[in-house]
Design a protein around this motif. Sequence first.
Motif, PDB file in Angstrom:
ATOM      1  N   LEU A   1     -43.144  29.073 -60.383  1.00  0.00           N
ATOM      2  CA  LEU A   1     -44.119  28.771 -61.428  1.00  0.00           C
ATOM      3  C   LEU A   1     -44.859  30.029 -61.863  1.00  0.00           C
ATOM      4  CD1 LEU A   1     -45.490  25.366 -60.076  1.00  0.00           C
ATOM      5  CD2 LEU A   1     -43.977  25.735 -62.028  1.00  0.00           C
ATOM      6  N   GLU A   2     -45.080  30.947 -60.944  1.00  0.00           N
ATOM      7  CA  GLU A   2     -45.746  32.208 -61.272  1.00  0.00           C
ATOM      8  C   GLU A   2     -44.891  33.039 -62.235  1.00  0.00           C
ATOM      9  OE1 GLU A   2     -48.849  34.734 -61.454  1.00  0.00           O
ATOM     10  OE2 GLU A   2     -48.831  32.831 -60.339  1.00  0.00           O
ATOM     11  N   SER A   3     -43.561  32.891 -62.151  1.00  0.00           N
ATOM     12  CA  SER A   3     -42.672  33.663 -63.026  1.00  0.00           C
ATOM     13  C   SER A   3     -42.821  33.249 -64.481  1.00  0.00           C
ATOM     14  CB  SER A   3     -41.213  33.480 -62.586  1.00  0.00           C
ATOM     15  OG  SER A   3     -40.728  32.180 -62.893  1.00  0.00           O
ATOM     16  N   TYR A   4     -43.449  32.109 -64.719  1.00  0.00           N
ATOM     17  CA  TYR A   4     -43.654  31.648 -66.097  1.00  0.00           C
ATOM     18  C   TYR A   4     -45.032  32.010 -66.639  1.00  0.00           C
ATOM     19  CZ  TYR A   4     -39.310  29.297 -67.105  1.00  0.00           C
ATOM     20  OH  TYR A   4     -37.986  29.049 -67.400  1.00  0.00           O
ATOM     21  N   ARG A   5     -45.793  32.747 -65.876  1.00  0.00           N
ATOM     22  CA  ARG A   5     -47.097  33.180 -66.369  1.00  0.00           C
ATOM     23  C   ARG A   5     -46.882  34.099 -67.578  1.00  0.00           C
ATOM     24  NH1 ARG A   5     -52.070  32.931 -64.347  1.00  0.00           N
ATOM     25  NH2 ARG A   5     -51.324  32.265 -62.277  1.00  0.00           N
ATOM     26  N   GLY A   6     -47.516  33.748 -68.671  1.00  0.00           N
ATOM     27  CA  GLY A   6     -47.365  34.546 -69.883  1.00  0.00           C
ATOM     28  C   GLY A   6     -46.422  33.951 -70.908  1.00  0.00           C
ATOM     29  N   ARG A   7     -45.624  32.916 -70.487  1.00  0.00           N
ATOM     30  CA  ARG A   7     -44.734  32.303 -71.486  1.00  0.00           C
ATOM     31  C   ARG A   7     -44.749  30.774 -71.445  1.00  0.00           C
ATOM     32  NH1 ARG A   7     -38.574  32.460 -69.361  1.00  0.00           N
ATOM     33  NH2 ARG A   7     -38.905  32.884 -67.152  1.00  0.00           N
ATOM     34  N   LYS A   8     -45.236  30.170 -70.425  1.00  0.00           N
ATOM     35  CA  LYS A   8     -45.445  28.727 -70.305  1.00  0.00           C
ATOM     36  C   LYS A   8     -44.165  27.919 -70.109  1.00  0.00           C
ATOM     37  CE  LYS A   8     -49.831  28.304 -72.763  1.00  0.00           C
ATOM     38  NZ  LYS A   8     -50.575  27.557 -73.794  1.00  0.00           N
ATOM     39  N   LEU A   9     -44.320  26.848 -69.323  1.00  0.00           N
ATOM     40  CA  LEU A   9     -43.297  25.816 -69.173  1.00  0.00           C
ATOM     41  C   LEU A   9     -43.764  24.596 -69.971  1.00  0.00           C
ATOM     42  CD1 LEU A   9     -42.193  25.692 -65.422  1.00  0.00           C
ATOM     43  CD2 LEU A   9     -40.667  25.732 -67.395  1.00  0.00           C
ATOM     44  N   THR A  10     -43.024  24.253 -71.004  1.00  0.00           N
ATOM     45  CA  THR A  10     -43.394  23.079 -71.780  1.00  0.00           C
ATOM     46  C   THR A  10     -43.358  21.833 -70.913  1.00  0.00           C
ATOM     47  OG1 THR A  10     -42.480  24.110 -73.765  1.00  0.00           O
ATOM     48  CG2 THR A  10     -42.854  21.741 -73.853  1.00  0.00           C
ATOM     49  N   SER A  11     -42.345  21.733 -70.041  1.00  0.00           N
ATOM     50  CA  SER A  11     -42.304  20.626 -69.084  1.00  0.00           C
ATOM     51  C   SER A  11     -41.608  21.082 -67.812  1.00  0.00           C
ATOM     52  CB  SER A  11     -41.575  19.409 -69.676  1.00  0.00           C
ATOM     53  OG  SER A  11     -40.195  19.685 -69.851  1.00  0.00           O
ATOM     54  N   PHE A  12     -42.071  20.565 -66.691  1.00  0.00           N
ATOM     55  CA  PHE A  12     -41.460  20.828 -65.387  1.00  0.00           C
ATOM     56  C   PHE A  12     -41.401  19.502 -64.647  1.00  0.00           C
ATOM     57  CE2 PHE A  12     -42.006  22.303 -60.831  1.00  0.00           C
ATOM     58  CZ  PHE A  12     -40.670  22.658 -60.692  1.00  0.00           C
ATOM     59  N   ASP A  13     -40.214  18.896 -64.604  1.00  0.00           N
ATOM     60  CA  ASP A  13     -40.059  17.549 -64.053  1.00  0.00           C
ATOM     61  C   ASP A  13     -39.250  17.568 -62.759  1.00  0.00           C
ATOM     62  OD1 ASP A  13     -41.451  16.493 -66.193  1.00  0.00           O
ATOM     63  OD2 ASP A  13     -39.645  16.023 -67.346  1.00  0.00           O
ATOM     64  N   ILE A  14     -39.531  16.590 -61.922  1.00  0.00           N
ATOM     65  CA  ILE A  14     -38.747  16.364 -60.708  1.00  0.00           C
ATOM     66  C   ILE A  14     -37.870  15.146 -60.955  1.00  0.00           C
ATOM     67  CG2 ILE A  14     -38.814  15.967 -58.239  1.00  0.00           C
ATOM     68  CD1 ILE A  14     -40.018  18.649 -59.121  1.00  0.00           C
ATOM     69  N   ASN A  15     -36.573  15.350 -61.099  1.00  0.00           N
ATOM     70  CA  ASN A  15     -35.652  14.258 -61.398  1.00  0.00           C
ATOM     71  C   ASN A  15     -35.617  13.251 -60.258  1.00  0.00           C
ATOM     72  OD1 ASN A  15     -34.957  15.633 -63.754  1.00  0.00           O
ATOM     73  ND2 ASN A  15     -33.342  16.770 -62.714  1.00  0.00           N
ATOM     74  N   GLY A  16     -35.674  11.993 -60.620  1.00  0.00           N
ATOM     75  CA  GLY A  16     -35.658  10.929 -59.619  1.00  0.00           C
ATOM     76  C   GLY A  16     -37.042  10.527 -59.157  1.00  0.00           C
ATOM     77  N   TYR A  17     -38.090  11.155 -59.729  1.00  0.00           N
ATOM     78  CA  TYR A  17     -39.454  10.827 -59.304  1.00  0.00           C
ATOM     79  C   TYR A  17     -39.993   9.678 -60.152  1.00  0.00           C
ATOM     80  CZ  TYR A  17     -44.434  11.129 -58.433  1.00  0.00           C
ATOM     81  OH  TYR A  17     -45.719  10.832 -58.102  1.00  0.00           O
ATOM     82  N   TYR A  18     -40.421   8.594 -59.507  1.00  0.00           N
ATOM     83  CA  TYR A  18     -40.958   7.432 -60.208  1.00  0.00           C
ATOM     84  C   TYR A  18     -42.323   7.032 -59.654  1.00  0.00           C
ATOM     85  CZ  TYR A  18     -36.102   7.166 -61.639  1.00  0.00           C
ATOM     86  OH  TYR A  18     -34.855   7.465 -62.131  1.00  0.00           O
ATOM     87  N   GLY A  19     -43.110   8.017 -59.253  1.00  0.00           N
ATOM     88  CA  GLY A  19     -44.451   7.728 -58.775  1.00  0.00           C
ATOM     89  C   GLY A  19     -44.528   7.374 -57.305  1.00  0.00           C
ATOM     90  N   GLU A  20     -43.428   7.531 -56.579  1.00  0.00           N
ATOM     91  CA  GLU A  20     -43.405   7.209 -55.155  1.00  0.00           C
ATOM     92  C   GLU A  20     -43.061   8.468 -54.353  1.00  0.00           C
ATOM     93  OE1 GLU A  20     -40.556   4.138 -54.782  1.00  0.00           O
ATOM     94  OE2 GLU A  20     -41.747   2.643 -55.857  1.00  0.00           O
ATOM     95  N   PRO A  21     -43.401   8.516 -53.058  1.00  0.00           N
ATOM     96  CA  PRO A  21     -43.095   9.701 -52.243  1.00  0.00           C
ATOM     97  C   PRO A  21     -41.604  10.017 -52.246  1.00  0.00           C
ATOM     98  CG  PRO A  21     -44.573   8.203 -51.094  1.00  0.00           C
ATOM     99  CD  PRO A  21     -44.125   7.480 -52.311  1.00  0.00           C
ATOM    100  N   MET A  22     -41.290  11.324 -52.201  1.00  0.00           N
ATOM    101  CA  MET A  22     -39.905  11.770 -52.193  1.00  0.00           C
ATOM    102  C   MET A  22     -39.662  12.650 -50.971  1.00  0.00           C
ATOM    103  SD  MET A  22     -39.297  12.620 -56.207  1.00  0.00           S
ATOM    104  CE  MET A  22     -37.536  12.383 -56.062  1.00  0.00           C
ATOM    105  N   VAL A  23     -38.383  12.917 -50.730  1.00  0.00           N
ATOM    106  CA  VAL A  23     -38.003  13.726 -49.573  1.00  0.00           C
ATOM    107  C   VAL A  23     -38.608  15.116 -49.659  1.00  0.00           C
ATOM    108  CG1 VAL A  23     -36.062  14.806 -48.376  1.00  0.00           C
ATOM    109  CG2 VAL A  23     -35.866  12.444 -49.191  1.00  0.00           C
TER     110      VAL A  23
END
Length: 486
Positions: free
Chosen positions: A434-456
Amino acid sequence: MEKLNVDCLILIFNELKAEIRNKYLYSCLLVNREWSHLVVPILWANPEYLNNESKKKFCNTIVSCLPPSLKQLLFDNDIRLPSTIFSKSLTFNYISFFKYLHAKIINNIIEFVFEKEITKSIDFLEKRKFLEQEIYKLLISQCKNVRYLDWNTSLPLQSFPGAQTCFSKLCSIDVNLKHVNSNNLYELAQICRDIKMLSINNYSQDIPGLISLIDAQRDLQGVTFSSHNMKKKGNFKELGRAIARKSCTIKHLTLYNSIGVISHSFLTSLINLTYLMVSNNGGIYDETKEIVEFKKYLENSNFPNLCSIEMGNNLSCFKELAILIEKTKGEIEDVQVFCNFAENTGILVQAISNRCPNIQFLSTYIGINDLIYVETLLKNCKGLIRLYLDNADEIYDIGDKLLGILAKFSPESLTNIGISGNWKYTIDAFTNFLESYRGRKLTSFDINGYYGEPMVAITTEHINVIRKYYNEEIVESSNILDSYSY
């Protein structure tokens, strides 16, 4: 101030993007009478997307447009119109502006009229059918040059008064073969010659009228097959031959749940295809004879001008897609592949790296040995905007290495990233990425398979890291944060 002429205003209004058009056009209604007369036909051309409040106002306006003779006819058939309809004549004949006839619009009007009378009695069903028929008759008699038709009724729309004028310029049609018969389609083929997009739903056999409709078109560019009866199988040889006869013009092909229902031998003839979408959701999971046959046709096809591929669940076609991509001219911009039992994933990513320098959007599964191809992908595809990498529910210890590759090799254009929630990530690797995007921004950063519940792989500590970079405006959005207070 110099006044814009009418032609310029119409051009400006029509060029507004669909998602913002209505918002601004409603304001334009209030400028003056001239602007109002220009804007109203545009707003009413396609009134499909309405919220509940707008839907009631819309239906009330349409019912108010009914001529006195039709109102009397409905009354004589024991159909009582709502008391809310306008008693005075309206400024415009709104019905005449329709360019898109959606079945759900007619259903909304019927539900509005029968709001307090909906039952399953035979008497009610007969009244409902009568009202549906009269509304369609009115629309077809008053609408000129309709562009889109959603034919989801057994009514013979093509034989209603005014159909020749109404449907002569039709360029897109959705046909539900559960309701529409062969004779109706044959007669429509005598009216329509310029259909560009054809959607065929619930096919169960070769239908001569449908073949005639396809053959009559001069520039058929897109075809969609959709089946909901997965147990019904047929050869559909004539339908396949009809599609093959239009191979010079067809550029878009969409297949929903059709594998195992029809033969796809026509695939190899579609040499000018630019868009291919296949979804087998709810269909066959095992490597059956039908899926093996489909993959064979896919592998043997040659689509040199292909620009976009989307492959849905339950189809492990990574190898076949790689072969297909290797035969293209290198103009592919979008690849979306989703499969719960992925094999040969690296072959696909490698093919994209080699043959798709202009790709902008990629979603695919990768395996434990595919990171070398991801690195090559990022080096070769400098226009990549969105990259979603997932896996088939396997817990791999490759998260840190993947984040390191993304941090080091992501092109400037890559601002939308999704990674699997099953892979393991240390907090340091998460932070460094995430630090590597300082200065250019991430429009979105998603965790695939995440539906609001704890993940591995994703803990509260990971979420806090994302929230930190969100608060610092380096990450603009993340599905991880959607379930939490910012």
